[in-house]
Design a protein around this motif. Structure first.
Motif, PDB file in Angstrom:
ATOM      1  N   ALA A  25      -3.964 115.089  62.492  1.00 31.63           N
ATOM      2  CA  ALA A  25      -3.460 114.294  63.618  1.00 31.63           C
ATOM      3  C   ALA A  25      -2.107 114.797  64.102  1.00 31.63           C
ATOM      4  O   ALA A  25      -1.826 114.788  65.298  1.00 31.63           O
ATOM      5  CB  ALA A  25      -3.360 112.825  63.223  1.00 31.63           C
ATOM      6  N   GLY A  26      -1.271 115.246  63.188  1.00 28.14           N
ATOM      7  CA  GLY A  26       0.055 115.722  63.563  1.00 28.14           C
ATOM      8  C   GLY A  26       0.110 117.191  63.910  1.00 28.14           C
ATOM      9  O   GLY A  26       1.174 117.720  64.199  1.00 28.14           O
ATOM     10  N   HIS A  27      -1.045 117.860  63.888  1.00 27.56           N
ATOM     11  CA  HIS A  27      -1.125 119.303  64.167  1.00 27.56           C
ATOM     12  C   HIS A  27      -0.171 120.093  63.285  1.00 27.56           C
ATOM     13  O   HIS A  27       0.439 121.069  63.721  1.00 27.56           O
ATOM     14  CB  HIS A  27      -0.859 119.608  65.633  1.00 27.56           C
ATOM     15  CG  HIS A  27      -1.802 118.919  66.560  1.00 27.56           C
ATOM     16  ND1 HIS A  27      -3.126 119.264  66.657  1.00 27.56           N
ATOM     17  CD2 HIS A  27      -1.623 117.878  67.403  1.00 27.56           C
ATOM     18  CE1 HIS A  27      -3.720 118.472  67.538  1.00 27.56           C
ATOM     19  NE2 HIS A  27      -2.823 117.621  68.003  1.00 27.56           N
ATOM     20  N   GLY A  28      -0.040 119.652  62.036  1.00 28.26           N
ATOM     21  CA  GLY A  28       0.829 120.328  61.090  1.00 28.26           C
ATOM     22  C   GLY A  28       1.571 119.310  60.253  1.00 28.26           C
ATOM     23  O   GLY A  28       1.317 118.103  60.334  1.00 28.26           O
ATOM     24  N   PHE A  29       2.479 119.796  59.425  1.00 22.46           N
ATOM     25  CA  PHE A  29       3.284 118.909  58.604  1.00 22.46           C
ATOM     26  C   PHE A  29       4.627 119.555  58.340  1.00 22.46           C
ATOM     27  O   PHE A  29       4.814 120.747  58.534  1.00 22.46           O
ATOM     28  CB  PHE A  29       2.579 118.557  57.284  1.00 22.46           C
ATOM     29  CG  PHE A  29       2.292 119.730  56.395  1.00 22.46           C
ATOM     30  CD1 PHE A  29       3.200 120.139  55.428  1.00 22.46           C
ATOM     31  CD2 PHE A  29       1.108 120.432  56.525  1.00 22.46           C
ATOM     32  CE1 PHE A  29       2.920 121.225  54.608  1.00 22.46           C
ATOM     33  CE2 PHE A  29       0.818 121.514  55.708  1.00 22.46           C
ATOM     34  CZ  PHE A  29       1.731 121.909  54.746  1.00 22.46           C
ATOM     35  N   THR A  30       5.575 118.745  57.906  1.00 19.50           N
ATOM     36  CA  THR A  30       6.917 119.227  57.598  1.00 19.50           C
ATOM     37  C   THR A  30       7.114 119.193  56.094  1.00 19.50           C
ATOM     38  O   THR A  30       6.742 118.232  55.433  1.00 19.50           O
ATOM     39  CB  THR A  30       7.976 118.340  58.278  1.00 19.50           C
ATOM     40  OG1 THR A  30       7.729 118.343  59.677  1.00 19.50           O
ATOM     41  CG2 THR A  30       9.369 118.862  58.027  1.00 19.50           C
ATOM     42  N   THR A  31       7.690 120.253  55.574  1.00 17.58           N
ATOM     43  CA  THR A  31       8.009 120.325  54.156  1.00 17.58           C
ATOM     44  C   THR A  31       9.494 120.595  54.013  1.00 17.58           C
ATOM     45  O   THR A  31      10.120 121.176  54.900  1.00 17.58           O
ATOM     46  CB  THR A  31       7.172 121.417  53.447  1.00 17.58           C
ATOM     47  OG1 THR A  31       7.443 121.389  52.047  1.00 17.58           O
ATOM     48  CG2 THR A  31       7.455 122.784  54.006  1.00 17.58           C
ATOM     49  N   SER A  32      10.073 120.145  52.911  1.00 19.46           N
ATOM     50  CA  SER A  32      11.507 120.352  52.707  1.00 19.46           C
ATOM     51  C   SER A  32      11.760 120.846  51.294  1.00 19.46           C
ATOM     52  O   SER A  32      10.893 120.772  50.423  1.00 19.46           O
ATOM     53  CB  SER A  32      12.273 119.051  52.959  1.00 19.46           C
ATOM     54  OG  SER A  32      11.851 118.063  52.065  1.00 19.46           O
ATOM     55  N   SER A  33      12.968 121.318  51.087  1.00 18.77           N
ATOM     56  CA  SER A  33      13.344 121.815  49.768  1.00 18.77           C
ATOM     57  C   SER A  33      13.475 120.648  48.789  1.00 18.77           C
ATOM     58  O   SER A  33      13.488 119.488  49.186  1.00 18.77           O
ATOM     59  CB  SER A  33      14.660 122.583  49.851  1.00 18.77           C
ATOM     60  OG  SER A  33      15.714 121.690  50.144  1.00 18.77           O
ATOM     61  N   LYS A  34      13.601 120.975  47.533  1.00 19.41           N
ATOM     62  CA  LYS A  34      13.686 119.943  46.500  1.00 19.41           C
ATOM     63  C   LYS A  34      14.869 119.012  46.729  1.00 19.41           C
ATOM     64  O   LYS A  34      14.784 117.817  46.497  1.00 19.41           O
ATOM     65  CB  LYS A  34      13.797 120.620  45.135  1.00 19.41           C
ATOM     66  CG  LYS A  34      13.651 119.654  43.972  1.00 19.41           C
ATOM     67  CD  LYS A  34      13.877 120.317  42.638  1.00 19.41           C
ATOM     68  CE  LYS A  34      12.729 121.221  42.278  1.00 19.41           C
ATOM     69  NZ  LYS A  34      12.843 121.739  40.891  1.00 19.41           N
ATOM     70  N   ARG A  35      15.949 119.530  47.196  1.00 17.31           N
ATOM     71  CA  ARG A  35      17.147 118.724  47.407  1.00 17.31           C
ATOM     72  C   ARG A  35      17.271 118.220  48.858  1.00 17.31           C
ATOM     73  O   ARG A  35      18.185 117.498  49.186  1.00 17.31           O
ATOM     74  CB  ARG A  35      18.403 119.547  47.080  1.00 17.31           C
ATOM     75  CG  ARG A  35      18.365 120.204  45.728  1.00 17.31           C
ATOM     76  CD  ARG A  35      19.086 119.375  44.689  1.00 17.31           C
ATOM     77  NE  ARG A  35      19.299 120.049  43.434  1.00 17.31           N
ATOM     78  CZ  ARG A  35      18.398 120.245  42.503  1.00 17.31           C
ATOM     79  NH1 ARG A  35      17.166 119.861  42.710  1.00 17.31           N
ATOM     80  NH2 ARG A  35      18.685 120.839  41.368  1.00 17.31           N
ATOM     81  N   GLY A  36      16.359 118.634  49.730  1.00 18.99           N
ATOM     82  CA  GLY A  36      16.362 118.156  51.097  1.00 18.99           C
ATOM     83  C   GLY A  36      17.364 118.811  52.012  1.00 18.99           C
ATOM     84  O   GLY A  36      17.710 118.263  53.044  1.00 18.99           O
ATOM     85  N   HIS A  37      17.852 119.994  51.652  1.00 20.64           N
ATOM     86  CA  HIS A  37      18.856 120.662  52.479  1.00 20.64           C
ATOM     87  C   HIS A  37      18.264 121.294  53.732  1.00 20.64           C
ATOM     88  O   HIS A  37      18.950 121.456  54.727  1.00 20.64           O
ATOM     89  CB  HIS A  37      19.594 121.737  51.667  1.00 20.64           C
ATOM     90  CG  HIS A  37      20.378 121.155  50.532  1.00 20.64           C
ATOM     91  ND1 HIS A  37      21.481 120.356  50.713  1.00 20.64           N
ATOM     92  CD2 HIS A  37      20.197 121.237  49.197  1.00 20.64           C
ATOM     93  CE1 HIS A  37      21.956 119.977  49.550  1.00 20.64           C
ATOM     94  NE2 HIS A  37      21.183 120.502  48.596  1.00 20.64           N
ATOM     95  N   TRP A  38      17.019 121.672  53.689  1.00 21.84           N
ATOM     96  CA  TRP A  38      16.384 122.302  54.841  1.00 21.84           C
ATOM     97  C   TRP A  38      14.940 121.835  54.909  1.00 21.84           C
ATOM     98  O   TRP A  38      14.378 121.361  53.930  1.00 21.84           O
ATOM     99  CB  TRP A  38      16.442 123.829  54.754  1.00 21.84           C
ATOM    100  CG  TRP A  38      15.935 124.372  53.443  1.00 21.84           C
ATOM    101  CD1 TRP A  38      16.666 124.672  52.331  1.00 21.84           C
ATOM    102  CD2 TRP A  38      14.580 124.672  53.097  1.00 21.84           C
ATOM    103  NE1 TRP A  38      15.868 125.127  51.325  1.00 21.84           N
ATOM    104  CE2 TRP A  38      14.571 125.145  51.765  1.00 21.84           C
ATOM    105  CE3 TRP A  38      13.379 124.591  53.772  1.00 21.84           C
ATOM    106  CZ2 TRP A  38      13.408 125.522  51.111  1.00 21.84           C
ATOM    107  CZ3 TRP A  38      12.208 124.969  53.122  1.00 21.84           C
ATOM    108  CH2 TRP A  38      12.230 125.431  51.808  1.00 21.84           C
TER     109      TRP A  38
END
Length: 99
Positions: A25-38
């Protein structure tokens, strides 16, 4: 222990189905680093591979549940139709909500 196994596999199957539908549905997804910096957005072609993996995981859970319940063939057909319908409706609903 048997009820806990069923609950765990049902939860796995449901959340894998939901994750696959949300990815499509979102045509993809967002992933982040373990600490959430990027964070990185994974676009549609690569994300669909992940969605396929999640759908396979979900289907394996549903098949295990049906096998353990010793469901007759008509129940398997109803489960397949229900699974496909649920996947379609979840994807449509989230696509409408996200865009």
């Amino acid at each position: 222990m048997r009820k806990a196994q069923f609950a765990a596999v049902f939860s796995l199957a449901f959340f894998a189905l939901a994750g696959g539908c949300l990815t499509i549905a979102g045509h993809g997804f967002t992933t982040s680093s373990k600490r959430g910096h990027w964070s990185v957005f994974v676009p549609a072609p690569q994300a669909y591979v992940m969605a396929a993996i999640m759908f396979v995981l979900s289907l394996l859970g549903v098949v295990w549940l049906l096998q353990q319940a010793r469901a007759p063939h008509r129940v398997w057909l109803m489960a397949a139709a229900g699974y496909a319908g649920t996947a379609f409706l979840l994807t449509r609903a989230w696509a409408h909500w996200l865009h």
